[in-house]
Design an enzyme around this catalytic site. Structure first.
Site, PDB file in Angstrom:
ATOM      1  N   LYS A  87       0.806  -1.234   0.000  1.00 42.12           N
ATOM      2  CA  LYS A  87       0.000   0.000   0.000  1.00 42.12           C
ATOM      3  C   LYS A  87       0.830   1.271   0.000  1.00 42.12           C
ATOM      4  O   LYS A  87       0.295   2.364  -0.168  1.00 42.12           O
ATOM      5  CB  LYS A  87      -0.881   0.040   1.260  1.00 42.12           C
ATOM      6  CG  LYS A  87      -1.966  -1.023   1.304  1.00 42.12           C
ATOM      7  CD  LYS A  87      -3.039  -0.619   2.309  1.00 42.12           C
ATOM      8  CE  LYS A  87      -3.233  -1.652   3.384  1.00 42.12           C
ATOM      9  NZ  LYS A  87      -3.845  -1.200   4.600  1.00 42.12           N
ATOM     10  N   LYS A  93      -7.878 -13.117   1.652  1.00 47.75           N
ATOM     11  CA  LYS A  93      -8.444 -13.241   3.004  1.00 47.75           C
ATOM     12  C   LYS A  93      -9.732 -12.423   3.105  1.00 47.75           C
ATOM     13  O   LYS A  93      -9.906 -11.419   2.406  1.00 47.75           O
ATOM     14  CB  LYS A  93      -7.441 -12.802   4.076  1.00 47.75           C
ATOM     15  CG  LYS A  93      -7.290 -11.320   4.226  1.00 47.75           C
ATOM     16  CD  LYS A  93      -6.604 -10.948   5.554  1.00 47.75           C
ATOM     17  CE  LYS A  93      -6.573  -9.427   5.652  1.00 47.75           C
ATOM     18  NZ  LYS A  93      -5.970  -8.883   6.828  1.00 47.75           N
ATOM     19  N   LYS A 140     -12.056  -7.046   6.540  1.00 42.30           N
ATOM     20  CA  LYS A 140     -13.079  -6.110   7.026  1.00 42.30           C
ATOM     21  C   LYS A 140     -13.003  -4.755   6.341  1.00 42.30           C
ATOM     22  O   LYS A 140     -13.962  -3.998   6.343  1.00 42.30           O
ATOM     23  CB  LYS A 140     -12.994  -5.939   8.546  1.00 42.30           C
ATOM     24  CG  LYS A 140     -11.709  -5.286   9.028  1.00 42.30           C
ATOM     25  CD  LYS A 140     -11.819  -4.870  10.480  1.00 42.30           C
ATOM     26  CE  LYS A 140     -10.574  -5.133  11.291  1.00 42.30           C
ATOM     27  NZ  LYS A 140      -9.298  -4.613  10.781  1.00 42.30           N
TER      28      LYS A 140
END
Ligand code: TYM
Length: 321
Positions: A107, A187, A190
């Protein structure tokens, strides 16, 4: 034996967070651990302050509703020692090792990347080392960070004298990496947008949970078999079913001849696991004063444990404050 672990309020918590982390915190016997909402960690990328406040509260309630012992849950930013020790650890870490962190490589690295995305593994190390953690129960995606915390503890001790306990990583026995229902090789995350239908949220209604599981991606060969390489979707469902029911995922496959039945039982198992947590969540949400008291008790206990170790680290490093 002291367990320490945090949850970043970067999205509405997922079944992955529950199976890989929260449920395991509640199962810890012995001394109550230190479980916190890692709100400082949610500022490493662009964030909305109002949303951060809401998610912090929701995450704290879910920690409490998952059955943590009283006095073990708090909010990271309420204990300033985390940020203070993080600076000492930034002065212990090397640029080379921080550049190798997977999250930063994925990122970061752009001119407008927040500096904290680069340094936050030092904050995470501080979270762990402040409490003399011997165990860090986390899902499989946090291994590299816990390894860094171990390295920094060893280096600090070697440079300034014995100060920190070197923590052990406590890997999840089951469900260390719950996959996304739509992209099972990734994965369940959230931080995906709220409407992402591959992410089961801890607070999704039973209907929504069922619908998401029934729409999970599988494959076209029609055989229920545990094989992560060629059948990631089916394997993920078997892993979820196993983690929710205690069944062994490979053996569970033999009970099913159709994907529909596997999905139905998996959906029922997820709903049965989450419903009691959701009920306790609602009871807490109706009693904000009680929640404030519980979080204040957690803050006081955490601050009391953290202060002497921070003082020892500062004095070892020659700081007079
Ligand atoms: P976070 O908030 O991304 O995740 C919280 C916990 O949930 C686990 N987890 C999963 N487990 C299984 N399957 C998944 N799909 C899944 N997704 C997440 C994570 O491994 C983690 O245990 N930096 C940390 C929070 C943190 C922390 C700490 C953890 C801050 N300080 C100190 C331990 C100790 C993070 O962002 O986790």
């Amino acid at each position: 034996m002291t367990a320490v672990s945090g949850i970043t309020p970067s999205g509405r918590l997922s079944l992955g967070n529950y199976l890989g982390a929260l449920r395991r915190f509640a199962e810890d016997d012995g001394e109550p651990g230190f479980y916190f909402v890692a709100d400082l960690h949610a500022m490493t990328t662009g964030h909305d302050p109002g949303q951060l406040g809401r998610l912090t509260r929701e995450t704290a309630l879910l920690l409490l509703a998952s059955g943590m012992p009283e006095g073990s849950v708090f909010i990271q930013s309420a204990v300033p020692a985390h940020a203070q020790l993080a600076y000492l650890l930034e002065c212990t870490a090397y640029i080379g090792e921080l550049s190798r962190m997977v999250q930063y490589k994925q990122k970061g690295g752009r001119p407008m990347t927040r500096a904290s995305l680069f340094t936050y593994p030092c904050l995470m190390a501080a979270d762990i080392l402040l409490y003399g953690a011997t165990r860090v129960p986390v899902g499989g995606d946090q291994d590299q960070h816990v390894e860094l915390a171990r390295d920094l503890a060893v280096r600090f001790n070697a440079t300034y004298g014995q100060t920190f306990i070197v923590p052990e990583l406590a890997r999840a026995q089951a469900a260390g990496r719950v996959g996304d229902l739509q992209t099972p090789t990734a994965k369940m995350n959230k931080s995906e947008p709220d409407q992402a239908c591959g992410v089961l949220r801890m607070l999704d209604s039973p209907d929504v949970l069922r619908r998401k599981v029934m729409r999970a991606v599988t494959d076209s060969d029609g055989e229920v078999r545990h094989d992560g390489d060629t059948k990631p979707g089916v394997t993920n469902l078997l892993e979820i079913l196993g983690a929710c029911t205690g069944m062994e995922p490979v053996a569970a496959a033999a009970h099913y001849s159709s994907y529909g039945d596997l999905k139905k039982d998996t959906a029922d198992a997820v709903v049965a696991l989450l419903e009691p947590v959701q009920q306790r969540y609602r009871a807490l949400a109706d009693d904000p004063k009680r929640v404030d008291e519980l979080l204040e008790a957690g803050r006081q206990r955490a601050a009391g444990f953290a202060a002497p170790r921070l003082a020892r680290a500062m004095s070892a490093a020659g700081l007079m404050g």
